[in-house]
Scaffold this motif. Structure first.
Motif, PDB file in Angstrom:
ATOM      1  N   ASP A 331     -15.960  61.820   7.581  1.00 39.47           N
ATOM      2  CA  ASP A 331     -15.788  61.141   6.299  1.00 39.47           C
ATOM      3  C   ASP A 331     -16.931  61.610   5.404  1.00 39.47           C
ATOM      4  O   ASP A 331     -18.086  61.226   5.590  1.00 39.47           O
ATOM      5  CB  ASP A 331     -15.844  59.620   6.489  1.00 39.47           C
ATOM      6  N   LEU A 332     -16.619  62.459   4.437  1.00 34.08           N
ATOM      7  CA  LEU A 332     -17.652  63.067   3.607  1.00 34.08           C
ATOM      8  C   LEU A 332     -18.308  62.054   2.674  1.00 34.08           C
ATOM      9  O   LEU A 332     -19.478  62.223   2.303  1.00 34.08           O
ATOM     10  CB  LEU A 332     -17.061  64.223   2.801  1.00 34.08           C
ATOM     11  N   ASN A 333     -17.595  61.001   2.310  1.00 32.01           N
ATOM     12  CA  ASN A 333     -18.156  59.972   1.424  1.00 32.01           C
ATOM     13  C   ASN A 333     -19.152  59.088   2.158  1.00 32.01           C
ATOM     14  O   ASN A 333     -20.243  58.801   1.658  1.00 32.01           O
ATOM     15  CB  ASN A 333     -17.043  59.113   0.819  1.00 32.01           C
ATOM     16  N   LYS A 334     -18.775  58.662   3.358  1.00 28.72           N
ATOM     17  CA  LYS A 334     -19.646  57.797   4.157  1.00 28.72           C
ATOM     18  C   LYS A 334     -20.727  58.572   4.896  1.00 28.72           C
ATOM     19  O   LYS A 334     -21.620  57.980   5.487  1.00 28.72           O
ATOM     20  CB  LYS A 334     -18.809  57.011   5.171  1.00 28.72           C
ATOM     21  N   LYS A 335     -20.626  59.901   4.868  1.00 28.32           N
ATOM     22  CA  LYS A 335     -21.540  60.761   5.629  1.00 28.32           C
ATOM     23  C   LYS A 335     -21.558  60.352   7.104  1.00 28.32           C
ATOM     24  O   LYS A 335     -22.601  60.135   7.713  1.00 28.32           O
ATOM     25  CB  LYS A 335     -22.950  60.725   5.032  1.00 28.32           C
ATOM     26  N   LYS A 336     -20.348  60.262   7.625  1.00 22.62           N
ATOM     27  CA  LYS A 336     -20.172  59.844   9.012  1.00 22.62           C
ATOM     28  C   LYS A 336     -19.222  60.812   9.709  1.00 22.62           C
ATOM     29  O   LYS A 336     -18.241  61.269   9.114  1.00 22.62           O
ATOM     30  CB  LYS A 336     -19.615  58.423   9.054  1.00 22.62           C
ATOM     31  N   ALA A 337     -19.522  61.120  10.972  1.00 22.61           N
ATOM     32  CA  ALA A 337     -18.694  62.052  11.723  1.00 22.61           C
ATOM     33  C   ALA A 337     -18.500  61.555  13.147  1.00 22.61           C
ATOM     34  O   ALA A 337     -19.391  60.936  13.728  1.00 22.61           O
ATOM     35  CB  ALA A 337     -19.338  63.435  11.748  1.00 22.61           C
ATOM     36  N   VAL A 338     -17.344  61.845  13.705  1.00 18.88           N
ATOM     37  CA  VAL A 338     -17.041  61.494  15.092  1.00 18.88           C
ATOM     38  C   VAL A 338     -16.571  62.746  15.823  1.00 18.88           C
ATOM     39  O   VAL A 338     -15.664  63.445  15.361  1.00 18.88           O
ATOM     40  CB  VAL A 338     -15.951  60.411  15.178  1.00 18.88           C
ATOM     41  N   THR A 339     -17.211  63.021  16.942  1.00 15.11           N
ATOM     42  CA  THR A 339     -16.817  64.110  17.830  1.00 15.11           C
ATOM     43  C   THR A 339     -16.356  63.504  19.150  1.00 15.11           C
ATOM     44  O   THR A 339     -17.033  62.632  19.703  1.00 15.11           O
ATOM     45  CB  THR A 339     -18.003  65.048  18.122  1.00 15.11           C
TER      46      THR A 339
END
Length: 364
Positions: A331-339
């Motif tokens: 999520d580029l807006n929240k600056k969050k990533a899940v791998t």
């Protein structure tokens, strides 16, 4: 990722789906040390997987990584520190291949609309002309796989497909399944990205593995990412089929750019972190939608891109081989990533839970 005739993800695979056994599953949630809500989501997503399945999960939130690995052992889902264990990431490799393309473009070494043809010493069949961008965003019209790839035995189907076989195909059998694609609707093609990687290598007079090391692994500190199972042997998590039988981890030759990287949850978190850098011109280029809408998404260079009405922008890519599965969702807006990485085949009937889990963790 790609869809078969039943709208199921097939990716690099050829094997059929099997029936679910979820109703009869008696696996216990024995996860300790993680937030209760997250532990329950992970348990529900993984409880039907075979014995000894490992799932490595990384959540990057505002620059801080959190790891939630698990393993199924004796009908229990238990916490497992496996963020540095190595899994095959399958088609998630395609984003890295497009990242190399973007790096070369931002360095003015090639252009997105350049033809790849001048980098080959022979004409393509019917003088078909192909652009770099069209390979990266799946609008080239190429079929999913070349007609001279033998798929009768899927134990290690890409290992023997080398540059000579690709050259033979380009000279004598090249075809466009979607030749009138003036609207630039994407049609997912493993062949296209294999050809993209080969063309990048030709353009720079370097092996593709060398380009990966230079523009991705070294640049982003991915010290435990590799291009063959042999390199990764010590930390490689065994591949399992849908019934839990250990199988061969696929090796790749010319199709390395389409699905051959092996990596860890911690390394992919570093790669995800780079995607949040607004000053990184190459990764910013990969994230820009370059195709028409295809369902709920468009294609960037490698990335699937979904821009919602509220302004939220999600990019993602999955990857599947016979015994490993992967997804990276950002999520580029929240600056969050899940791998999420797992050592179970995508043909397992509950494998869709992994993508659902990634979406759930991204929304938290």
């Amino acid at each position: 990722m790609s869809l078969n005739n039943d709208q199921q993800i097939s990716g690099l695979l050829f094997t059929p789906y099997i029936e679910s056994t979820a109703a009869n599953n008696k696996t216990v949630n024995a996860i300790q040390g993680y937030p209760k809500a997250i532990a329950e989501k992970i348990y529900q997503a993984t409880r039907t997987f075979p014995e000894q399945t490992q799932v490595a999960i990384a959540v990057l939130d505002q620059d801080k990584p959190h790891y939630y690995g698990v393993q199924k052992h004796k009908d229990k889902i238990q916490a497992q520190a496996n963020q540095d264990k190595i899994f095959a990431i399958g088609s998630l490799t395609k984003v890295m291949t497009s990242t190399i393309l973007a790096e070369l473009v931002t360095q003015n070494k090639i252009k997105l609309d350049d033809k790849i043809n001048p980098y080959y010493a022979f004409p393509f069949k019917d003088n078909i002309q192909v652009r770099f961008q069209d390979l990266a965003n799946h609008t080239s019209g190429l079929p999913r796989l070349p007609s001279n790839l033998e798929v009768d035995d899927d134990t290690d189907p890409y290992k023997e497909y080398d540059a000579a076989k690709l050259e033979e195909y380009l000279k004598n059998s090249l075809e466009l399944e979607h030749a009138n694609n003036s609207g630039k609707v994407p049609h997912y093609s493993n062949l296209a990205v294999a050809l993209l990687g080969q063309s990048l290598s030709q353009s720079q007079n370097k092996d593709f593995a060398e380009l990966l090391n230079e523009y991705v692994f070294k640049k982003y500190g991915m010290k435990h990412s590799y291009t063959s199972p042999d390199q990764a042997a010590k930390q490689l998590v065994s591949a399992f089929d849908a019934q839990g039988k250990e199988i061969t981890t696929w090796a790749f030759d010319t199709f390395l750019p389409a699905g051959g990287v092996l990596s860890t949850a911690s390394d992919l978190t570093r790669f995800a972190q780079a995607q949040l850098d607004a000053k990184n011109a190459a990764v910013q280029l990969t994230q820009q939608a370059t195709t028409e809408q295809a369902g709920s998404y468009q294609l960037g260079l490698g990335w699937f891109v979904r821009e919602q009405e509220n302004g939220t922008k999600i990019i993602w890519h999955g990857g599947n081989t016979a015994g490993h599965s992967a997804i990276l969702m950002i999520d580029l807006n929240k600056k969050k990533a899940v791998t999420i990485l797992a050592n179970v085949a995508v043909v397992h009937p509950e494998m869709g839970n992994i993508e659902k889990l990634a979406a759930q963790l991204l929304q938290e």
